[in-house]
Design an enzyme around this catalytic site. Structure first.
Site, PDB file in Angstrom:
ATOM      1  N   ARG B  56       2.223  -2.476  -2.110  1.00 43.93           N
ATOM      2  CA  ARG B  56       3.657  -2.322  -1.851  1.00 43.93           C
ATOM      3  C   ARG B  56       3.951  -1.721  -0.492  1.00 43.93           C
ATOM      4  O   ARG B  56       4.807  -2.208   0.236  1.00 43.93           O
ATOM      5  CB  ARG B  56       4.308  -1.490  -2.950  1.00 43.93           C
ATOM      6  CG  ARG B  56       4.603  -2.285  -4.192  1.00 43.93           C
ATOM      7  CD  ARG B  56       4.625  -1.441  -5.417  1.00 43.93           C
ATOM      8  NE  ARG B  56       3.306  -0.895  -5.679  1.00 43.93           N
ATOM      9  CZ  ARG B  56       3.012   0.376  -5.688  1.00 43.93           C
ATOM     10  NH1 ARG B  56       3.946   1.260  -5.478  1.00 43.93           N
ATOM     11  NH2 ARG B  56       1.793   0.781  -5.919  1.00 43.93           N
ATOM     12  N   THR B  57       3.235  -0.683  -0.136  1.00 50.75           N
ATOM     13  CA  THR B  57       3.547  -0.006   1.120  1.00 50.75           C
ATOM     14  C   THR B  57       3.318  -0.947   2.306  1.00 50.75           C
ATOM     15  O   THR B  57       4.166  -1.072   3.180  1.00 50.75           O
ATOM     16  CB  THR B  57       2.681   1.269   1.265  1.00 50.75           C
ATOM     17  OG1 THR B  57       2.874   2.055   0.098  1.00 50.75           O
ATOM     18  CG2 THR B  57       3.072   2.070   2.479  1.00 50.75           C
ATOM     19  N   LYS B  85     -18.021  -0.251  12.374  1.00 49.44           N
ATOM     20  CA  LYS B  85     -19.111  -0.042  13.330  1.00 49.44           C
ATOM     21  C   LYS B  85     -19.304   1.435  13.647  1.00 49.44           C
ATOM     22  O   LYS B  85     -20.179   1.800  14.420  1.00 49.44           O
ATOM     23  CB  LYS B  85     -18.806  -0.789  14.630  1.00 49.44           C
ATOM     24  CG  LYS B  85     -18.725  -2.286  14.490  1.00 49.44           C
ATOM     25  CD  LYS B  85     -18.356  -2.909  15.829  1.00 49.44           C
ATOM     26  CE  LYS B  85     -17.974  -4.370  15.685  1.00 49.44           C
ATOM     27  NZ  LYS B  85     -17.223  -4.841  16.832  1.00 49.44           N
ATOM     28  N   ARG B 106      -2.381   3.751   7.004  1.00 49.25           N
ATOM     29  CA  ARG B 106      -2.817   4.409   5.773  1.00 49.25           C
ATOM     30  C   ARG B 106      -4.310   4.655   5.910  1.00 49.25           C
ATOM     31  O   ARG B 106      -5.060   3.803   6.388  1.00 49.25           O
ATOM     32  CB  ARG B 106      -2.541   3.541   4.549  1.00 49.25           C
ATOM     33  CG  ARG B 106      -3.261   4.091   3.305  1.00 49.25           C
ATOM     34  CD  ARG B 106      -2.842   3.422   2.049  1.00 49.25           C
ATOM     35  NE  ARG B 106      -1.517   3.872   1.653  1.00 49.25           N
ATOM     36  CZ  ARG B 106      -1.016   3.688   0.437  1.00 49.25           C
ATOM     37  NH1 ARG B 106      -1.722   3.077  -0.489  1.00 49.25           N
ATOM     38  NH2 ARG B 106       0.190   4.104   0.146  1.00 49.25           N
ATOM     39  N   HIS B 134       2.683  11.104   1.719  1.00 49.54           N
ATOM     40  CA  HIS B 134       3.152   9.716   1.728  1.00 49.54           C
ATOM     41  C   HIS B 134       4.667   9.815   1.923  1.00 49.54           C
ATOM     42  O   HIS B 134       5.451   9.558   1.007  1.00 49.54           O
ATOM     43  CB  HIS B 134       2.787   9.061   0.390  1.00 49.54           C
ATOM     44  CG  HIS B 134       3.015   7.579   0.336  1.00 49.54           C
ATOM     45  ND1 HIS B 134       3.421   6.843   1.434  1.00 49.54           N
ATOM     46  CD2 HIS B 134       2.921   6.699  -0.688  1.00 49.54           C
ATOM     47  CE1 HIS B 134       3.545   5.586   1.071  1.00 49.54           C
ATOM     48  NE2 HIS B 134       3.249   5.471  -0.200  1.00 49.54           N
TER      49      HIS B 134
END
Lengths: 152, 308
Positions: B56-57, B85, B106, B134
């Site tokens: 959703r975000t 890496k 995120r 959040h």
């Protein structure tokens, strides 16, 4: 500092940390690595104090503390006093106070915090009564007991 | 409208004025036709960096950028980035801030967004950093309350479920503490109660009551914000089995609820709200998720002009 307090071993030149909370002296020896000092270090634990009831003292011969060392002490010796001794005389007296911020002084106890993953100086904002430190990055708040263990 | 922040990292950075500026802008975004608002990010590039998965975000951010006429670059999985890496987050962010006008990110590392905001010359929007923050979820929660009840002040809100570990309910407590006369009813089993430190931090601003019985406070609530109780939080499986049904909501809660009562949830719902509630007037959670769009559009629009 009263004369009585100097009965143990007055130093000629160096620093006397006075009015420390009981338990702080040995922690200061540990974090400043005073056990490896070149000159004499004398510690007094749980002595009588008119101001605190009981207090600790640390006498450090031949050493002036750096700003970073004073800040680290401030975390555990809030409201203590630092006396600069020259030729057995108190030349300067300074109050030790809790810094508002601690940069690079405390390791964050949160293993998922970025400061434990990338090479990065920790930053904590500090509040007193009770002493608490909040990580600038992960926002975890740590208690006095945890701070004592986490001082770098 | 005054907005003081250059990055959206944590709800604790927001003053009441900052929150109100976002809510006001979100309401404006919702009213503005697409044909008009798709000029806002014209010729702008927004990097959407999802080092850990989200549905959703990420989708609502990407939709918001596109609605405002911007270009999206980025990845939805750190496995396809140079993180694999061994590149540090600081380096990745510095490089991407040279390509994009804003970065939405995120990351599972806590404090990642704060660090990114320090090294990036372009605004950072935190789409979640581990168990820490959040903030855009909290802003859309506030927007949903504001839109539904025409106010946040004086609201009676119940927080239900895992209040000990739940990131959304912690942030919501701090955010609500900016508003007057808000009553918060913390409804949780004893082992998952709201941390004392959070109640302490918000006391004097919020009126907080704690209980383990939903029915006790249900008639007082304007809104109930439910969260999931996760089985893995319990050491004792028997305890979980005993309480899990108490915290599963069905139509029966509507019998005691007051008129206009609404049910919110940050989603995804697993089994804590029965589907029989989905089509009732009380269910506000789909509307809540939809509100992620105007709120994220508002943030992108506000940060467009920020100089760091």
């Amino acid at each position: 500092m009263k004369k009585d307090d100097i009965r143990l071993m007055p130093i000629s030149n160096g620093t006397v940390l006075d009015h420390l909370p009981v338990g702080a002296a040995l922690k200061i020896v540990e974090i400043l690595k005073l056990d490896k000092a070149k000159d004499a270090v004398t510690v007094a634990i749980n002595t009588e104090s008119a101001r605190r009831g009981r207090k600790d003292l640390v006498f450090i011969e031949g050493k002036a503390l750096t700003k970073k060392e004073i800040d680290r002490i401030g975390l555990i010796a809030d409201h203590g006093t630092m006396n600069i001794i020259k030729n057995k005389e108190v030349k300067r007296k300074e109050k030790i106070s809790l810094p508002k911020q601690a940069t690079g002084l405390i390791k964050c106890i949160n293993p998922k915090c970025i400061t434990n993953i990338e090479k990065l100086a920790t930053k904590f904002s500090l509040t007193e009564k009770p002493l608490k430190a909040k990580c600038h990055y992960c926002e975890k708040t740590i208690s006095e007991e945890e701070i004592f263990k986490a001082i770098k | 409208m005054s907005f003081s922040l250059t990055d959206i990292v944590s709800i604790s950075d927001f003053s009441r004025e900052d929150i109100e500026a976002v809510l006001e802008k979100a309401a404006e975004m919702e009213k503005t036709p697409l044909a008009k608002k798709n000029k806002i990010l014209e010729n702008k590039t927004v990097a959407v960096l999802f080092f850990e998965p989200s549905t959703r975000t990420r989708l609502s951010f990407e939709t918001s950028v596109q609605n405002l006429g911007g270009n999206v670059i980025g990845f939805a999985d750190a496995g396809v980035s140079s993180t694999k890496k061994g590149e540090s987050l600081s380096h990745t962010i510095r490089v991407v801030s040279g390509y994009a006008d804003m970065i939405v990110m995120r990351h599972s590392i806590e404090g990642a967004a704060r660090r990114a905001a320090e090294v990036s010359k372009k605004p950072i929007i935190n789409g979640g950093d581990g168990a820490n923050q959040h903030p855009t979820q909290t802003l859309l929660d506030l927007y949903t309350i504001q839109k539904q009840f025409k106010k946040i002040e004086g609201i009676n809100i119940g927080l239900l479920g895992d209040l000990k570990y739940g990131r959304t309910v912690h942030s919501l407590m701090y955010a609500l503490a900016n508003f007057d006369k808000v009553k918060v009813y913390c409804i949780a089993p004893d082992s998952l109660k709201m941390p004392k430190s959070i109640i302490g931090d918000t006391s004097g601003k919020l009126q907080v009551k704690e209980t383990s019985k939903l029915q006790e406070f249900l008639p007082k609530l304007d809104v109930l914000y439910a969260t999931r109780i996760q089985k893995e939080r319990f050491v004792d499986e028997f305890e979980y089995e005993q309480i899990k049904n108490v915290f599963i909501l069905g139509k029966e809660i509507l019998k005691n609820a007051k008129e206009g009562f609404k049910l919110m949830h940050p989603l995804p719902i697993v089994n804590e709200i029965k589907t029989e509630l989905d089509n009732t007037d009380a269910a506000l959670y789909f509307e809540q998720a939809k509100n992620g769009i105007p709120v994220r559009e508002a943030l992108l629009s506000i940060l467009r002009d920020v100089k760091k």
